[in-house]
Write a protein that holds these residues in place. Structure first.
Motif, mmCIF file in Angstrom:
data_model
loop_
_atom_site.group_PDB
_atom_site.id
_atom_site.type_symbol
_atom_site.label_atom_id
_atom_site.label_comp_id
_atom_site.label_asym_id
_atom_site.label_seq_id
_atom_site.Cartn_x
_atom_site.Cartn_y
_atom_site.Cartn_z
ATOM 1 N N UNK A 48 0.834 -1.205 0.000
ATOM 2 C CA UNK A 48 0.000 0.000 0.000
ATOM 3 C C UNK A 48 0.870 1.257 0.000
ATOM 4 N N UNK A 49 1.883 1.265 0.849
ATOM 5 C CA UNK A 49 2.733 2.452 0.956
ATOM 6 C C UNK A 49 3.547 2.662 -0.324
ATOM 7 N N UNK A 50 4.070 1.572 -0.889
ATOM 8 C CA UNK A 50 4.839 1.699 -2.133
ATOM 9 C C UNK A 50 3.951 2.220 -3.265
ATOM 10 N N UNK A 51 2.741 1.685 -3.346
ATOM 11 C CA UNK A 51 1.841 2.144 -4.406
ATOM 12 C C UNK A 51 1.472 3.618 -4.226
ATOM 13 N N UNK A 81 10.443 14.582 -5.031
ATOM 14 C CA UNK A 81 11.413 14.474 -3.936
ATOM 15 C C UNK A 81 10.715 14.195 -2.605
ATOM 16 N N UNK A 82 9.591 14.893 -2.367
ATOM 17 C CA UNK A 82 8.866 14.701 -1.102
ATOM 18 C C UNK A 82 8.358 13.266 -0.972
ATOM 19 N N UNK A 83 7.781 12.711 -2.040
ATOM 20 C CA UNK A 83 7.280 11.343 -1.991
ATOM 21 C C UNK A 83 8.421 10.337 -1.852
ATOM 22 N N UNK A 84 9.549 10.630 -2.526
ATOM 23 C CA UNK A 84 10.699 9.723 -2.427
ATOM 24 C C UNK A 84 11.268 9.723 -1.013
ATOM 25 N N UNK A 85 11.353 10.914 -0.391
ATOM 26 C CA UNK A 85 11.876 10.974 0.979
ATOM 27 C C UNK A 85 10.914 10.305 1.965
ATOM 28 N N UNK A 86 9.600 10.467 1.732
ATOM 29 C CA UNK A 86 8.634 9.774 2.582
ATOM 30 C C UNK A 86 8.812 8.263 2.476
#
Length: 428
Positions: A229-232, A265-270
């Motif tokens: 779920x988090x990866x998607x 960048x924000x999603x990648x860091x999350x």
């Protein structure tokens, strides 16, 4: 007896009056006395011999009751008053017999349940000898042999080292027998109680391999669902924004690129933080204890998160891994701030307890209902929309790795108290 005596005297007088016509007065009186006395003696003998037999029978039944034999009764059909006594005695025997049968049936039922339960049960006397061992205990501890009368020490001498260590530690616990390919997991529980005025011990051995395997599978399924779920949620926006960025470049609309790139960048860091939390939980190293002064440790926490201090922080030195304990306390303090509590209502208190030191993190949020309280310390359980369910679980792992524990309790007036108890240095 009084009536018989009066009748005997009257009969003697009548017989004397009759015999005096043929004999002298003294001879007539003597003859009448002998005759009437003989008849009276015969009557007494015929009356009291059965009574003595009845009394002996009653005494015999009482002795039988004392010995646990209730399978007989008494028959009497002579005197009405004694019939009532005999009937009452027979009713007593019947009641005792029914109670005995019911007791035997309950004992058989209990023995059947004890012998056929999958939990191994050992009852030990004060000398640590086996009073009772059910079939499961025989299979676990004695290779199917009867255990009664044997010594627990002798059983443990032939048992695997893990079993000996579990009994040596005392109290309840879990241990594993076998290797990685063929291992069995057991839970050991021990309870002391008084039986017939003597202290006995009940040992319960429960095999939990299958149950834990099922729980492990369910946990893995949940982990996979959470990670997927988090990866998607992160990769889908990243892919979409990357495509949008390429279109913006193709169209020459460069002014919108920074927004797309910042979002990526924000999603990648999350996502990076999410995976880092899971990795930290899965690879928690063995604590490296070192002396740490409590006031210094608390002040270092206050440089990273705001909280008030209730009472004075004892100027004591504990032994723990400062990095791990700092992470555990930061998790608890951040949870307190995210509970809906007022910013200045989050506080920390340190106090001495019987088995060590207790650190309380207090807030005035909404607290937890019973369902959440019972599951809050489980890995991957979270009531937050974006929570991973690892903060409290990781704090519990750190506390238990240091020989401590964590407990959660709703506060009077609202809010939650999360208590971490750490052993004193002398107990480490």
């Amino acid at each position: 007896m009084v009536a018989l005596a009066i009748m005997a005297v009257a009969a003697t007088a009548v017989a004397t009056a009759v015999l005096v016509e043929w004999l002298s007065p003294w001879a007539a009186a003597a003859s009448a006395t002998v005759l009437v006395g003989g008849i009276a003696g015969l009557v007494v003998w015929r009356t009291f011999v059965p009574l003595r037999a009845l009394f002996r029978a009653l005494a015999g039944t009482v002795a039988g009751y004392r010995d646990g034999d209730f399978n007989f009764g008494i028959t009497w059909d002579r005197y009405g008053d004694l019939i009532e006594l005999v009937d009452a005695h027979n009713e007593l025997g019947h009641a005792l017999r029914e109670q005995r049968v019911a007791l035997v049936q309950r004992e058989l039922l209990l023995d059947t349940m004890v012998q056929n339960t999958p939990v191994g049960m050992l009852l030990l006397d004060p000398n640590r000898r086996v009073v009772l061992g059910n079939l499961a205990a025989r299979k676990m501890m004695g290779d199917g042999r009867k255990l009664e009368g044997g010594s627990l020490d002798a059983l443990l001498h032939d048992a695997p080292p893990a079993v000996r260590d579990a009994f040596a530690r005392g109290g309840d616990g879990m241990f594993t027998v076998g290797d990685e390919d063929h291992e069995d997991i057991y839970h050991l529980a021990r309870r002391m109680f008084r039986l017939n005025g003597r202290i006995h011990e009940l040992v319960l051995l429960r095999q939990m391999t299958a149950e834990l395997r099922r729980q492990e599978v369910q946990t893995w399924k949940k982990v996979i669902r959470v990670i997927s779920h988090e990866l998607n949620n992160s990769l889908a926006p990243i892919a979409s924004l990357a495509h949008s960025g390429a279109e913006l470049l193709r169209r020459g609309q460069h002014e919108k690129l920074p927004i797309a790139l910042a979002t990526i960048e924000e999603r990648a860091r999350h996502l990076e933080g999410f995976l880092r939390d899971y990795a930290r939980f899965a690879k928690l190293p063995t604590p490296r204890g070192e002396p740490v002064r409590l006031p210094v440790f608390v002040e270092k926490l206050r440089t990273q998160v705001d909280f008030a201090i209730e009472g004075a922080i004892p100027d004591e030195t504990l032994r723990f891994d400062p990095a791990q304990m700092e992470q555990a306390m930061l998790n608890l303090l951040k949870n307190a701030h995210e509970s809906g509590s007022a910013h200045d209502a989050v506080s920390l208190a340190v106090r001495r307890v019987a088995d060590g030191w207790r650190i309380d993190v207090l807030d005035r949020g909404s607290g937890m209902n019973e369902s959440v309280l019972s599951n809050a310390l489980l890995p991957f359980y979270s009531t937050k929309r974006s929570g991973t369910g690892l903060g409290l679980a990781l704090s519990r792992e750190i506390a238990e790795a240091h020989g401590g524990r964590i407990a959660l309790l709703n506060r009077d007036g609202g809010g939650l108290c999360v208590s971490m108890v750490l052993p004193a240095p002398s107990q480490s």
